[in-house]
Design an enzyme around this catalytic site. Structure first.
Site, mmCIF file in Angstrom:
data_model
loop_
_atom_site.group_PDB
_atom_site.id
_atom_site.type_symbol
_atom_site.label_atom_id
_atom_site.label_comp_id
_atom_site.label_asym_id
_atom_site.label_seq_id
_atom_site.Cartn_x
_atom_site.Cartn_y
_atom_site.Cartn_z
ATOM 1 N N LYS A 86 37.346 45.544 44.281
ATOM 2 C CA LYS A 86 36.958 46.541 43.292
ATOM 3 C C LYS A 86 35.513 46.973 43.533
ATOM 4 O O LYS A 86 34.654 46.147 43.846
ATOM 5 C CB LYS A 86 37.125 45.945 41.890
ATOM 6 N N SER A 161 39.972 49.388 34.044
ATOM 7 C CA SER A 161 39.096 49.974 35.044
ATOM 8 C C SER A 161 39.451 49.556 36.477
ATOM 9 O O SER A 161 38.865 50.083 37.426
ATOM 10 C CB SER A 161 37.640 49.570 34.753
ATOM 11 N N SER A 185 40.947 45.438 31.634
ATOM 12 C CA SER A 185 40.809 46.136 32.914
ATOM 13 C C SER A 185 41.623 45.558 34.056
ATOM 14 O O SER A 185 41.770 46.200 35.093
ATOM 15 C CB SER A 185 39.335 46.185 33.315
#
Length: 385
Positions: A86, A161, A185
């Site tokens: 990420k 996210s 997320s």
């Protein structure tokens, strides 16, 4: 086996193929590079792509496998598997933007602890996945890279996210990916993209101490296409580290245990909306149909909700505290480059009083005690993500 078939094989199966030398890490990497080149232009999940670096790492992984002879136990649990990180996670020598124009050209000089653990276990970094700016929000878009599309319908959101990670997995660009979770997320984009996302307990996946080292609000965790693959990743990601004051003193080997078990008589709570949280009726309809799956396993499913009163205020208070701690300097120096939700959350943090923090702590403690009592009667809660 075609390259496309390889890209959708579970990581556990790929690992066995690699260690048995039925498949080379180079062949596996080439398949995933081709898949990224084919589908990523439409979906925008991988935002920093490292094919040459990844292929070189794959060749080295093959050399290690060849030297191991028949001793596959000497190899890391993720040896030879491509992974994407990420873009909130710092990667040494690899651009890390945090989805922010402030850091659009930033290249860290060290890895986050999570990246070190995955690479030590043999995972091969193939790229970085998209995220909203500083992970703020449940939609994955930013001004640096744009939006990531849902792999099933490009007109819809993939969630966030960790949306880039979820889309990369769902579309076969990588077999495993990491993410992070403050308020959903890891779980929200997994739900939107039909994969698995797991938020571990605070301290289970250690992270190096930061400005709020004792805060349990944000955690790192794994994402994959199967629960078995999640468990495989957790073997590598977990384990005590003195740099995290919340770090749990238990080896990641606990996740190597068999997942199969007898569910006959296991009591499960089914909650449509935790009493009063808004849930789309179409979501409720889909989940209601899954009750029978658990009943067929032998579970006793009862429709009942724990008392979550106070949870929303407690969470938003601690979220504001987190933003004020992490973005004070950004707000002062780069306000014009921050999106509104980051500015708002940070300023909400500045407004917090000791009374606000005390109330949030009390609400969190009361919630813990209520949930603790509730879980004396039920082993699991089934509910919308």
């Amino acid at each position: 086996m075609s390259k496309n078939e390889l890209c959708f094989k579970p990581a556990t199966e790929l690992s066995q193929l690699l260690k048995s030398k039925a498949l080379s890490a180079t062949e596996l990497m080439e398949a995933h590079i081709a898949q990224i080149e084919s589908v990523n232009p439409k979906l925008n999940a991988i935002v920093t792509f490292l094919p040459e670096q990844a292929l070189e790492a794959a060749k080295q992984a093959d050399e290690t496998i060849s030297k191991s002879n028949s001793d596959s136990n000497s190899l890391g649990v993720l040896h030879g598997l491509p992974v994407a990180h990420k873009d909130l996670t710092s990667t040494k020598g690899i651009r890390t933007t945090f989805g922010s124009p402030i850091y659009k050209d930033f290249v860290p000089d060290k890895n986050d602890l999570l990246v070190d653990k995955l690479q030590t276990a043999g995972a091969l970094t193939l790229g970085k996945t998209n995220t909203p700016e500083f992970g703020a929000g449940s939609q994955t878009f930013n001004e640096v890279f744009g939006a990531t599309c849902n792999p099933y319908d490009q007109t819809k959101t993939c969630g966030g996210s960790s949306g880039g990670a979820a889309v990369a997995l769902a579309s076969g660009m990588v077999p495993i990916a990491d993410g992070s979770d403050m308020g959903g997320s890891l779980r929200n984009p997994a739900s939107f993209c039909n994969i698995a996302g797991f938020r571990p307990s605070p301290g289970r996946v250690p992270s190096e101490a930061n400005g709020l080292a004792w805060s349990p609000t944000a955690v790192y965790g794994p994402m994959a296409r199967t629960v078995s693959d999640i468990a495989l990743m957790m073997q590598a990601m977990s384990g005590y580290d003195s740099r995290d004051p919340l770090s749990i003193k238990e080896s990641g080997d606990v996740f190597a245990k068999p997942l199969e078990r007898d569910f006959k008589g296991v009591k499960v709570a089914w909650s449509k909306n935790l009493n009063d949280f808004p849930v789309d009726p179409q979501v409720t309809e889909v989940l209601e149909k899954q009750r029978k799956v658990f009943e067929d396993l032998g579970c006793i499913v009862e429709e009942v909700s724990p008392d979550f009163s106070g949870a929303d205020n407690s969470f938003t208070t601690f979220r504001a505290q987190h933003f004020a701690n992490g973005h004070r300097d950004h707000l002062v120096k780069h306000r014009d480059l921050l999106k509104e939700s980051v500015i708002w959350n940070t300023e909400e943090g500045f407004k917090l009083t000791s009374a606000d923090i005390n109330l949030a702590e009390r609400q969190r403690s009361e919630l813990f005690m209520r949930l603790n009592r509730f879980m004396q009667d039920y082993e699991y809660i089934l509910m919308p993500v």
